[in-house]
Every structure is written in structure tokens, then in C-alpha cells.
Design an enzyme around this catalytic site. Structure first.
Site: not given
Length: 393
Positions: A72, A119, A142, A150
Site C-alpha cells: 500500500g 497488500g 505492517e 491485512d
């Protein structure tokens, strides 16, 4: 919506159609192909179009430059920190897309070189075929910056052997291509110099037949095993330590094991855990542990709630402090609040895990006929953007 740092004339995702083959190229090489709102929208647009196209049989995804995707766009999140729910659109669209990556109806091949992080790796692991090289580097780091694992990784990591998933999620450990294949996070290892030829052969194959695609890949793939120092050879110790019920107990178990012969690898792991956000560690651990008993859809809905609660600083602003220290000021000296694991109690954690009102949850399709429904634009969020609202059920 937080502004993407993207040249409006830059083609951040390139989609190509060659007979029965479709190609996606992530095209932000200077930014290591990080995922912005525009990238997510284009990916979803191409994938929906091609799944519905009877002429499309095989989808190949790759990254331009020296990375597949570094994950991300952290600066996008940081820049939107002062505006309520500034990034909700990209978050919603990304997690909704993750469901479709896992359940896609056409054969997909990911050609993965360089960084495949967070991601970005969600465009690799769920594919029917994921090809890695000696230059591939995977991680889900993360938790260390106050965020959580995630993009469906609370589901993916929770299904790895033993407690390897908790280890990878909490420590942000990097795995190479050989380790990815051995761990089941990739399907084939192909030397990087053969990747262009493999891509050409797949295009020439002009078919999505899974057996034919697999045969072509296996012409180029080589059998590999992790080297002697690989963390995958530490599974017994990892299971012993990371099977505990609390992060504090994991750290205590690692400290007890660190003095044993052959466990020199534990010291840097402990150092990393103790430098990480206590809030990020606690949220990530609970999410992965819950993922063991959750479906893919349940994990994605949970991750959506967690991300929005974290970005809303429901219990901590660590995510913005972590991004500041890592990518903005680059001082690598974050000041976590709370600063200690025992200050992040179950009562606090419960606040970010609470379900939203039904209409505000991530809308995952429940049947095949409506599998491309539930898009962001059809949710209540466009009308609510920038307006705090009662979200808890």
C-alpha cells in the site's frame, strides 16, 4: 479521498489483450509499484471485464521495474490523516478486490520478482499459479508500524503450518523465493533470467487450461529447498513460542529459548518485536489467531473494520507515527502510545474488533449471480465520506 501521488498522465496499470491471454502490468516502477486508489480501481475494472469475457482465458500479472509490488501507498494514508475517512474508498475497494482474487474464475499467473510486500503480495499468493525467483522478497511488516496484517493475510497466514503465520505476521520476517515455495505461499520457482521466456511461452500457449499452463511453467521451474539457515527449519521452536495465547507470553518464550544452542536467530527477532508498535502487535496477533476459525469473507470483513478503526485512531495513532518514522522523517525512532504491551488490554482491543452496522460492513458477495456486486459506489460510504457517523452495530 486522500490524493494519490500519481501523475495523471501516467499509466499506473497497463492492461493488454492478446488473443485469449490478458496481461496486467503494475506500472509505478519508481515507487516500487505501490498500490494507490487508481491502481485498485483499474485492477478491479480489468479483472471484472475479463472474467465476464468468454474470449479471456488466462490472466498474467507482473510488475514493471525491480519490484512486483511493495504494498500500500503509505504516504497516501499519512497525508490523509487529518481528514476523516479520507482513505476509505481505496481500503474498501482493495479488500473487495481481494475476495475476487481468491475466487477468480479464470486461470491467473503471477510472475513475481523483487519486492512482494503486504497488500502487493495479495496479488501473488491467491493466484492459481504464482511464480517466484531468486530475487523475490516477501514480507507482511505492517504490525511493526502500528497497522495490522491485512488484504486477506489474516486468512492466509492463519492457514500456514503450525504457528508460522503468527511468526511471519508479528515479526515481518522476509522470505525468499525458495522459502515461499516451501511454505506454500508460491507454486513455482523459476530463475529470473527465464521469466521473460516463460511469459512469452504462456502468451503463445493462448489457453487457460490449468494443466497446460502448469506444464509450461514446469518446463522452466526448478526444484529448490530453503538453505540450512532458513527460518522454515526452526518450525519446532516457532511452534513452541508462537502458540502462546498472548504476545507477552510469546516474547517470554523466545527469551527463554534464546540461550539454547542453535537459537542465535532469536536475538534479532526479539529486538524487532520490542521495537514494534505494541498496539500493532496485539491487533495483528488476535486477527491471525481468529483467522484460524474464520472464512475468507469473515476475515476480509474483520480486516476492513480493523483498518478503518486504526486509521480513525480509535485506540491509538501509532499507524501515523510508524509511517512518519519509516517514510516521512525516516528517523526510525517512533514514539508509540501506548508504549508497552500490557497497556493494550483486551478491553481496548475489543473496540477495534467490534462489528459495524450491517450496511457499513464490507459487502462480500454471497452467491455467484451477484459476485461482482457490493462495490464501493453502491455502499453508503460515498455519501458519508468525511462525516463521522455511528458505525458500531
Amino acid at each position: 479521498m486522500a490524493q494519490d501521488l500519481v501523475n495523471p498522465e501516467e499509466q499506473v496499470v497497463i492492461g493488454e489483450e492478446v488473443n485469449h491471454v490478458r496481461l496486467i502490468t503494475l506500472n509505478r516502477p519508481r515507487q516500487l509499484n505501490v498500490i494507490s486508489s487508481k491502481v485498485v480501481s483499474l485492477l478491479a475494472e480489468y479483472l471484472e471485464k475479463w472474467e465476464k469475457d468468454d474470449n479471456a482465458e488466462l490472466v498474467i500479472i507482473k510488475g514493471a521495474g525491480r519490484a512486483f509490488s511493495a504494498g500500500g501507498d503509505l504516504k497516501m494514508f499519512y497525508d490523509g490523516r487529518e481528514s476523516y475517512d479520507s482513505c476509505i474508498e481505496v481500503v474498501y475497494r482493495m479488500y473487495w478486490l481481494c475476495y475476487h482474487n481468491h475466487t477468480y474464475k479464470k486461470t491467473q499467473v503471477a510472475l513475481v520478482h523483487g519486492f512482494s510486500m503486504g497488500g502487493g503480495a495479495s496479488l501473488m499468493v491467491p493466484m492459481k499459479f504464482s511464480v517466484v525467483t531468486e530475487k523475490t522478497v516477501f514480507a507482511t511488516p505492517e504490525a511493526s508500524i502500528g497497522f495490522h496484517t491485512d488484504c486477506s493475510f489474516s486468512y492466509i497466514l492463519s492457514h500456514l503450518p503450525g504457528h508460522l503465520g503468527e511468526y511471519i505476521g508479528l515479526t515481518g520476517a522476509r522470505l525468499n523465493g525458495m522459502e515461499l515455495v516451501a511454505a506454500g505461499l508460491a507454486t513455482h520457482f523459476v530463475p529470473s533470467e527465464k521469466l521473460p521466456e516463460l511469459e512469452k511461452r504462456l502468451i503463445d500457449l493462448n489457453s487457460g487450461d490449468k494443466h497446460a499452463v502448469k506444464s509450461v511453467i514446469e518446463e522452466f521451474s526448478v526444484y529448490v529447498e530453503p538453505d540450512e539457515e532458513s527460518i522454515l527449519h526452526k518450525q519446532a521452536v516457532i511452534d513452541k513460542c508462537f502458540s502462546k495465547d498472548y504476545v507477552e507470553e510469546i516474547i517470554e518464550a523466545l527469551e527463554a529459548e534464546a540461550s539454547n544452542d542453535g537459537n542465535e536467530w532469536i536475538a534479532p527477532v526479539l529486538k524487532g518485536l520490542k521495537r514494534s508498535s505494541p498496539t500493532g502487535l496485539k491487533i495483528t496477533f488476535r486477527s491471525i489467531r481468529e483467522g484460524r476459525k474464520q472464512t475468507l469473507a469473515e476475515c476480509l470483513k474483520k480486516e476492513f473494520r480493523l483498518t478503518m478503526s486504526i486509521l480513525r485512531t480509535t485506540i491509538s495513532a501509532d499507524v501515523y507515527e510508524g509511517i512518519r518514522a519509516l517514510t516521512i522523517d525516516k528517523d526510525n525512532n517512533p514514539k508509540w502510545e501506548p508504549a508497552k504491551l500490557d497497556e493494550v488490554g483486551d478491553d481496548k482491543l475489543g473496540l477495534v474488533f467490534q462489528p459495524f452496522k450491517d450496511e457499513l460492513e464490507l459487502q462480500i458477495p454471497t452467491n455467484e449471480e451477484s459476485r461482482w456486486e457490493g462495490k464501493y459506489e453502491n455502499s453508503p460510504y460515498p455519501l458519508l465520506q468525511g462525516k463521522p457517523t455511528q458505525i458500531i452495530s
